[in-house]
Enzyme design. Structure first.
Site, short mmCIF file in Angstrom:
data_model
loop_
_atom_site.label_atom_id
_atom_site.label_comp_id
_atom_site.label_asym_id
_atom_site.label_seq_id
_atom_site.Cartn_x
_atom_site.Cartn_y
_atom_site.Cartn_z
N TYR A 572 -0.31 4.42 -6.06
CA TYR A 572 -1.06 3.57 -5.14
C TYR A 572 -0.16 3.12 -3.98
O TYR A 572 -0.49 3.29 -2.80
CB TYR A 572 -1.60 2.37 -5.92
CG TYR A 572 -2.44 1.42 -5.10
CD1 TYR A 572 -3.71 1.79 -4.65
CD2 TYR A 572 -1.99 0.13 -4.82
CE1 TYR A 572 -4.49 0.92 -3.92
CE2 TYR A 572 -2.77 -0.76 -4.09
CZ TYR A 572 -4.02 -0.37 -3.64
OH TYR A 572 -4.79 -1.24 -2.93
N SER A 573 1.00 2.58 -4.32
CA SER A 573 1.88 2.01 -3.29
C SER A 573 2.41 3.08 -2.34
O SER A 573 2.48 2.85 -1.12
CB SER A 573 3.05 1.28 -3.95
OG SER A 573 2.56 0.28 -4.81
#
Ligand code: ZN
Length: 682
Positions: A572-573
């Site tokens: 995600y990051s």
């Protein structure tokens, strides 16, 4: 035209029957459109001291017949109305002031500017319309002779004159001189009938309109417009070309303020445009002066050499320059006190493609479109009987710049900050995206609500439309990871509103996994949505923005993880960091075109969010070593303000970045996380 009067539905009191008649008329688009037409009834009443007086209930200015209610009919004192008849003349201002003083209730709506017309007639019930079938007779070169040919001596005919005292007086005198007539035909304007009851006035109206319709229909069998057998483009090809050129058209029409555009390729429009005489016919003028404020005197007619994007856009630019030049000259020839109105056309016709209408919002696009469909019918009817004709240029100007009509424009509320703008929001079926879509709509934007979940998007769009007005939001399916799906959604947006001013790139997914056990599949899925998805919509947006030439705002919903990544949030990051870099490069590349790109970094929005699935909640709780139900509280305690962050808080920041209030801000990142120290942008 069918007589739809049905006694049991009509009610028994005069006001009930007046409302019933007015609605019947209003529902028939062949009679009146959008605020046109009016009706009245004369009744016995009482003055303030209880003394018996005669009153007239007359439709108020600005109300629409199809949805009119009893309270939309102010009462005026008939004796006072009629006392004005003996005057030699009366200016419009005097008339408006006079009517105001005849009102029984000063707080009631302003009575119609055609009040005197009704009041001077003896009969209790009066009906007035701008019926297409009657206009087809009056709007011919032979004019009066055509009306006589069709309706004989059974009607009185009054020459065109702008509504007001003199027209009312001429109509009353015409009826006094021929008491047996069934109605009055107002040249280039409409029809007036009356009766002892509303039913009688209505039935006479329908009878006369039907006779005109039948006569014209019989004539059209042998004469009139015969569309050329043009080789019509396939619908999907036509629409794809229309979508391709729409932003350039919108940009060109928006020189004096952005416009919303509405595309219309209905069969009657295409057919009319195939007709070789159309080019000349559309220059002649409106069917009735009542249409002018919505359609202007002429549409912009563009006939490109070829139906290709470049050729059409070049023809539009050239045609529009000429149109505006002609319009300003027309204004200069006839001007009086009123300032120049926006010289851009409201109706654009392109043979082979169809019609666009333009206005500050969707309602203002629907009205001229509806009117133009009927104008085409009137032109067709007039051509079957004779040759289409319209008001003189001077009369058209006096109607378009009539202070009494322009006054209505001043009553409109001030525009909201996103008025005239179109926003596309991705991932808007729920949570953050839905909150953003609603917030932007509340500030006046027209919103394209997109999501993988088409049903959810449709529900959000219909909620927006019910709060803000029909046509103010539309929904379409959009898979941000699929190039073809993105292309199709943008084509839909271009066809629906003509282009785009704001992108809110919000769609996202979250997976939780330490990197050592993260599958390639989940990694790629995260990149597809959280990185590539933003790229695909941004690329389409840049195309639309540049074609329009009006600048534009892109807002990327990023995350606190961009500046302060979290454990087990690798996929995600990393993908969100790509999104952030993409936004910055867009700011760099878009600057010279007035295109801005900014980000908001929310944190821990739980309510209605698609990101916080049960699985993610469980995993995050485990990552922080707390129980799942303590999670929201944990995030709240972690921030500096000790506050719960909501979707509405994020929508507020998005709104600012989308609006002109942030016009000097690009490439920026605004945290909406109630203060997370390690996530401070730097
Ligand atoms: Zn009228």
């Amino acid at each position: 035209m069918k007589n739809r009067w049905n006694d049991p539905d009509a009610g028994s009191s005069p006001i009930e029957q007046l409302v019933y008649m007015s609605r019947l008329m209003g529902q028939d688009e062949g009679l009146v459109l959008w605020g046109g037409g009016n009706s009245s009834f004369k009744v016995d009443g009482q003055d303030l001291l209880g003394r018996p007086i005669q009153l007239m209930l007359i439709k108020g200015s600005g109300s629409d017949m199809k949805s009119v209610q009893a309270r939309d009919f102010p009462a005026v004192r008939l004796e006072e109305i009629r006392a004005s008849f003996t005057r030699a003349d009366m200016t419009d201002d005097d008339m408006v002031a006079y009517l105001a003083r005849c009102m029984v209730d000063p707080a009631a709506p302003r009575p119609s500017i055609e009040t005197l017309l009704h009041g001077y007639l003896e009969a209790p019930a009066v009906a007035h319309s701008h019926a297409d079938a009657i206009l087809a007779l009056t709007n011919t070169r032979a004019g009066v002779a055509t009306v006589r040919r069709v309706l004989g001596e059974s009607v009185a005919i009054v020459a065109y004159r702008r509504p007001g005292f003199l027209l009312a007086k001429e109509v009353a005198l015409a009826v006094q001189n021929n008491p047996a007539v069934r109605g009055v035909v107002l040249m280039n304007h409409g029809l007036l009938t009356w009766g002892d009851t509303a039913r009688e006035a209505y039935s006479r109206h329908i009878d006369l309109v039907s006779e005109a319709e039948e006569f014209t229909l019989a004539e059209s069998a042998t004469r009139g417009l015969t569309p050329a057998a043009a080789s019509r483009l396939d619908e999907s090809v036509r629409r794809s070309i229309a979508a391709q050129i729409a932003p350039a058209l919108r940009g060109a029409l928006s020189a004096r303020g952005r416009k919303i555009l509405r595309y219309d390729d209905s069969a009657d429009i295409l057919c009319f445009l195939d007709e070789p005489q159309t080019r000349d016919l559309v220059q002649i003028g409106p069917a009735t002066p009542d249409h002018l404020l919505n359609t202007k005197r002429r549409p912009l007619y563009v006939k490109p050499v070829k139906l290709t994007g470049d050729s059409i856009v070049a023809a539009i630019r050239e045609g529009l320059d000429q149109y505006i030049k002609d319009y300003v000259e027309y204004y200069e020839r006839h001007r009086d006190q009123e300032p120049l109105l926006d010289p851009a056309p409201r109706v654009v016709l392109i043979p082979g493609l169809g019609m666009w209408t333009a206005g500050p919002d969707m309602r203002a696009c629907v009205i001229p479109a509806d009117i133009y469909h009927h104008t085409i019918g009137v032109i067709g009817g007039a051509e079957a009987l004779d040759h289409y004709a319209s008001l003189s240029e001077k009369d058209a100007f006096d109607a378009e710049y009539w202070p009494l009509e322009l006054y209505k424009l001043t009553l409109a509320p001030p525009e909201r900050q996103l008025a005239r703008q179109v926003a596309l929001v991705t991932g808007a079926a729920q949570g953050l995206g839905a909150a953003i879509a609603k917030r932007l709509a509340l500030e006046g934007a027209h919103v394209v609500v997109t999501d993988l979940n088409e049903t959810g998007a449709a529900a959000v769009a219909s909620e927006i439309a019910s709060t803000n007005g029909p046509g103010r939001a539309v929904a379409t399916r959009l898979d941000v990871t699929d190039e073809e799906s993105v292309r199709a959604a943008y084509e839909f947006a271009r066809l629906t509103y003509g282009g785009l001013d704001i992108l809110v790139s919000n769609a996202g997914v979250a997976h939780v996994s330490p990197i050592e056990s993260l599958s390639l599949d989940l990694w790629e899925k995260s990149l597809a949505v959280n990185a590539t998805g933003h790229f695909l919509v941004a690329r389409e947006t840049i195309h639309a923005f540049k074609e329009q030439g009006l600048g534009g705002a892109m807002v990327f919903v990023a995350t606190k993880n961009v500046t302060a990544p979290g454990k087990d949030f690798g996929a995600y990051s990393a993908a969100k960091a790509a999104e952030a870099q993409l936004a910055r490069v867009l700011a760099i590349e878009g600057g010279e075109y007035g295109i801005r790109a900014n980000m908001v970094n929310p944190d821990a929005i739980f309510e209605g969010s698609g990101l916080w699935s049960d699985e993610v909640r469980r995993d995050r709780a485990a990552a922080h070593g707390i129980a799942e139900q303590e999670l929201e509280d944990f995030y709240r305690q972690r921030n500096l303000l000790r506050a719960r962050v909501t979707a509405e808080d994020v929508a507020e920041a998005v709104l600012w970045l989308a609006s002109d209030r942030s016009s000097k801000t690009t490439g920026a990142m605004i945290p909406v996380d109630a203060g997370v120290r390690e996530a401070f942008p730097r």
